[in-house]
Design an enzyme around this catalytic site. Structure first.
Site, PDB file in Angstrom:
ATOM      1  N   ASP A  13     -10.298  -2.423  -5.008  1.00  0.00           N
ATOM      2  CA  ASP A  13     -10.775  -1.023  -5.533  1.00  0.00           C
ATOM      3  C   ASP A  13     -10.816  -0.980  -6.938  1.00  0.00           C
ATOM      4  O   ASP A  13     -10.741   0.048  -7.485  1.00  0.00           O
ATOM      5  CB  ASP A  13      -9.790  -0.200  -4.877  1.00  0.00           C
ATOM      6  CG  ASP A  13      -9.672  -0.155  -3.490  1.00  0.00           C
ATOM      7  OD1 ASP A  13     -10.387  -0.314  -2.784  1.00  0.00           O
ATOM      8  OD2 ASP A  13      -8.296  -0.244  -3.125  1.00  0.00           O
ATOM      9  N   ALA A  39     -13.926  -4.354   3.082  1.00  0.00           N
ATOM     10  CA  ALA A  39     -14.200  -4.405   1.790  1.00  0.00           C
ATOM     11  C   ALA A  39     -14.940  -3.008   1.597  1.00  0.00           C
ATOM     12  O   ALA A  39     -15.642  -2.648   2.978  1.00  0.00           O
ATOM     13  CB  ALA A  39     -15.180  -5.449   1.176  1.00  0.00           C
ATOM     14  N   HIS A  41     -17.554  -1.111  -1.311  1.00  0.00           N
ATOM     15  CA  HIS A  41     -18.038  -0.848  -2.520  1.00  0.00           C
ATOM     16  C   HIS A  41     -18.954   0.284  -2.819  1.00  0.00           C
ATOM     17  O   HIS A  41     -19.705   0.259  -2.048  1.00  0.00           O
ATOM     18  CB  HIS A  41     -18.760  -2.528  -2.791  1.00  0.00           C
ATOM     19  CG  HIS A  41     -17.918  -3.729  -3.162  1.00  0.00           C
ATOM     20  ND1 HIS A  41     -18.437  -5.008  -2.935  1.00  0.00           N
ATOM     21  CD2 HIS A  41     -16.424  -3.653  -2.924  1.00  0.00           C
ATOM     22  CE1 HIS A  41     -17.435  -5.972  -3.078  1.00  0.00           C
ATOM     23  NE2 HIS A  41     -16.252  -4.919  -2.991  1.00  0.00           N
ATOM     24  N   THR A  42     -18.626   0.815  -3.677  1.00  0.00           N
ATOM     25  CA  THR A  42     -19.440   2.158  -4.082  1.00  0.00           C
ATOM     26  C   THR A  42     -20.107   1.990  -5.379  1.00  0.00           C
ATOM     27  O   THR A  42     -19.852   1.678  -6.349  1.00  0.00           O
ATOM     28  CB  THR A  42     -18.526   3.241  -4.304  1.00  0.00           C
ATOM     29  OG1 THR A  42     -17.621   3.548  -3.022  1.00  0.00           O
ATOM     30  CG2 THR A  42     -19.270   4.566  -4.557  1.00  0.00           C
ATOM     31  N   THR A 238      -4.713  -9.909   2.416  1.00  0.00           N
ATOM     32  CA  THR A 238      -5.845 -10.376   3.330  1.00  0.00           C
ATOM     33  C   THR A 238      -5.908 -11.566   3.841  1.00  0.00           C
ATOM     34  O   THR A 238      -5.109 -12.582   3.410  1.00  0.00           O
ATOM     35  CB  THR A 238      -7.425  -9.985   2.665  1.00  0.00           C
ATOM     36  OG1 THR A 238      -8.222  -9.760   3.782  1.00  0.00           O
ATOM     37  CG2 THR A 238      -7.807 -11.018   1.461  1.00  0.00           C
ATOM     38  N   THR A 298     -12.364   3.712   0.523  1.00  0.00           N
ATOM     39  CA  THR A 298     -13.955   3.508   0.947  1.00  0.00           C
ATOM     40  C   THR A 298     -14.103   3.306   2.385  1.00  0.00           C
ATOM     41  O   THR A 298     -14.763   3.876   3.125  1.00  0.00           O
ATOM     42  CB  THR A 298     -14.646   2.840   0.071  1.00  0.00           C
ATOM     43  OG1 THR A 298     -14.605   2.757  -1.253  1.00  0.00           O
ATOM     44  CG2 THR A 298     -16.345   2.701   0.561  1.00  0.00           C
ATOM     45  N   ARG A 302      -7.823   6.229   3.240  1.00  0.00           N
ATOM     46  CA  ARG A 302      -6.440   6.266   3.141  1.00  0.00           C
ATOM     47  C   ARG A 302      -6.116   6.624   1.534  1.00  0.00           C
ATOM     48  O   ARG A 302      -6.726   6.098   0.553  1.00  0.00           O
ATOM     49  CB  ARG A 302      -5.778   5.067   3.501  1.00  0.00           C
ATOM     50  CG  ARG A 302      -5.541   4.759   4.977  1.00  0.00           C
ATOM     51  CD  ARG A 302      -4.640   3.768   5.284  1.00  0.00           C
ATOM     52  NE  ARG A 302      -5.359   2.580   4.777  1.00  0.00           N
ATOM     53  CZ  ARG A 302      -4.715   1.328   5.154  1.00  0.00           C
ATOM     54  NH1 ARG A 302      -3.493   1.128   5.595  1.00  0.00           N
ATOM     55  NH2 ARG A 302      -5.506   0.261   4.799  1.00  0.00           N
ATOM     56  N   PRO A 303      -5.333   7.456   1.299  1.00  0.00           N
ATOM     57  CA  PRO A 303      -5.099   7.720  -0.166  1.00  0.00           C
ATOM     58  C   PRO A 303      -4.337   6.482  -0.759  1.00  0.00           C
ATOM     59  O   PRO A 303      -3.454   5.787  -0.088  1.00  0.00           O
ATOM     60  CB  PRO A 303      -3.778   9.000   0.047  1.00  0.00           C
ATOM     61  CG  PRO A 303      -3.653   8.947   1.304  1.00  0.00           C
ATOM     62  CD  PRO A 303      -4.438   8.403   2.069  1.00  0.00           C
ATOM     63  N   ASP A 332     -11.957   6.800 -18.048  1.00  0.00           N
ATOM     64  CA  ASP A 332     -12.164   8.260 -18.087  1.00  0.00           C
ATOM     65  C   ASP A 332     -11.212   8.895 -17.538  1.00  0.00           C
ATOM     66  O   ASP A 332     -10.797  10.209 -17.940  1.00  0.00           O
ATOM     67  CB  ASP A 332     -13.778   8.746 -17.631  1.00  0.00           C
ATOM     68  CG  ASP A 332     -13.869   8.291 -16.286  1.00  0.00           C
ATOM     69  OD1 ASP A 332     -13.759   6.882 -15.905  1.00  0.00           O
ATOM     70  OD2 ASP A 332     -14.293   9.256 -15.409  1.00  0.00           O
ATOM     71  N   SER A 412     -16.120   0.534 -18.547  1.00  0.00           N
ATOM     72  CA  SER A 412     -17.190   1.746 -17.717  1.00  0.00           C
ATOM     73  C   SER A 412     -16.089   3.064 -17.714  1.00  0.00           C
ATOM     74  O   SER A 412     -14.895   2.937 -17.683  1.00  0.00           O
ATOM     75  CB  SER A 412     -17.032   1.223 -16.309  1.00  0.00           C
ATOM     76  OG  SER A 412     -17.234   2.063 -15.314  1.00  0.00           O
TER      77      SER A 412
END
Length: 429
Positions: A13, A39, A41-42, A238, A298, A302-303, A332, A412
């Site tokens: 993450d 997995a 991915h965003t 994993t 994603t 889950r938090p 940020d 980023s």
């Protein structure tokens, strides 16, 4: 020609999808080499947010070849749904290659995954329930179904009939669960095979040819170093190898093909599921970071557990993976704090530890040793140039470089492509 691996340095993450998407502009080939649809991915492009689980994140640049390597375990239904998802969003200008040596997730793998997790009780490891671990178990036991079997009806039928008989014994006798009808499973997977047959090939042959043509190749890891089966926080790991070495094994690519390794580092730490977490924040600050960083899985929703950045972990990851560059993400999110902490060592029974321990028992007793740095309470999400960053943010980045001896080459500070800055050249950037 150059090849780059993007690797998660923490518990996954970290923002690998965004970094892969950014670097993929210069790459003709993007390769996933391990894991499956566990997995998530965003990728944010303009106002659109895309979420992928199997197909490499670099697909959004168009005219790329996306490879699913032999080290992956693939749920055909999930893959077909993901291809439909992309088609519905107008993403169609790509070539897909699925290694004929990748293993196939079967319906019984998912049920066994859930049963095993329930049986562990309070010692559960936090599996996603996608059947990943049981599929890798069959691979190691040499009884798995591979993607290449989908294109051979006779082989598929023989393997599924044998496997269903054995798995039904396990499900009924050990877990008291219902079994499967082998003929129904065969018919279901024949339908998947019809849709996926055109993509199933020898991926290693393609990669060698692409390399010889001078194509830029980008390898995208899933999960992170601390979830690696061998090098992670075992048993809370994993079933595959997300680390750099896993790319060669999981893609069928020789080591000399790799030029650079980019370790993706979230500006703070997160973890999903159980297991020790020395720098964890359980109070108000942790809640603030979780909400601002949208720290929810994603794949699972889950938090995520949240903590300060831990350079004991980063140096361990650096050593295992051989990072040439760090890509620092979600900077940020830290913009609203007066003080920011970095965990630089652990205290274990009065002794200072600077190397990440293998024992989870020891790790669970480790107390973090923190350095405090001044924060920056100003919005950095709209900056256009490195010089616009607050001095305190620059100092935070510099301290990470000093503590890890690796340059922070990518920064980023938001989900969009435009909220990314390159400080040091990676490939042709």
């Amino acid at each position: 020609m150059s090849s780059v691996i993007v690797v998660g340095s923490q518990w996954g993450d970290e923002g690998k999808g965004k970094v892969t998407d950014y670097l993929a502009e210069d790459s003709g080939v993007i390769v996933r080499y391990q894991g499956g649809n566990n997995a998530g991915h965003t990728v944010s492009i303009g106002d659109k947010v895309y979420k992928l689980h199997l197909i490499p994140s670099g697909i959004f640049h168009g005219n790329k070849t996306c490879v699913l390597g032999n080290g992956m375990v693939i749920d055909p239904k999930s893959l077909i749904e993901e291809l439909e998802y992309l088609k519905n969003h107008g993403i169609t200008s790509f070539e897909l290659i699925i290694s004929d040596r990748a293993h196939v997730i079967m319906p019984y793998h998912k049920v066994i995954d859930e049963m095993e997790e329930q049986e562990k009780g309070d010692k559960k490891i936090g599996t996603t329930g996608k059947g990943i671990g049981p599929c890798y178990m069959d691979k190691a036991s040499r009884v798995g179904v591979r993607m290449g079997d989908l294109v051979d009806e006779e082989e598929l039928e023989d393997k599924v009939r044998w496997a269903v008989e054995k798995k039904n014994e396990l499900l009924k006798d050990v877990y008291g669960a219902d079994g499967f009808d082998s003929e129904s499973v065969i018919q279901e997977y024949k339908k998947y095979a019809e849709k996926l047959k055109p993509f199933i090939k020898d991926a290693s042959v393609f990669l060698e040819q692409a390399y010889n043509r001078g194509e830029e190749i980008l390898f995208e890891g899933a999960q992170g170093t601390l979830l690696d089966l061998d090098h992670g926080t075992y048993p809370y790991v994993t079933a595959s190898n997300p680390v750099t070495g896993g790319a060669c094994v999981g893609a069928g690519a020789p080591p000399h093909l790799i030029n650079s390794v980019v370790g993706v580092v979230k500006a703070y730490s997160t973890r999903v599921g159980d297991g020790p977490f020395p720098s964890e924040l359980t109070g108000e600050i942790g809640d603030q970071i979780r909400e601002k960083g949208k720290e929810y899985g994603t794949t699972t929703g889950r938090p995520r557990r949240v903590g300060w950045l831990d350079t004991v972990i980063l140096n361990y990851s650096r050593r295992i993976n051989g990072f040439n560059h760090i890509a620092l993400t979600l900077l940020d999110v830290l913009s609203e704090f007066d003080t920011i902490k970095i965990c630089v060592a652990y205290k274990y029974r009065g002794e200072t530890i600077e190397h990440f321990p293998a024992s989870q028992k020891i790790l669970s007793e480790c107390e973090p040793v923190f350095e405090e740095l001044p924060g920056w309470k100003e919005d950095i999400s709209q900056i256009q140039d490195w010089d616009e960053l607050p001095d305190a943010a620059k100092s935070y980045i510099k301290r990470i470089e000093d503590l890890t001896s690796v340059p922070v080459s990518i920064v980023s500070y938001g989900p969009r492509r435009s909220q990314t800055k390159i400080r040091n050249k990676i490939k042709n950037k």
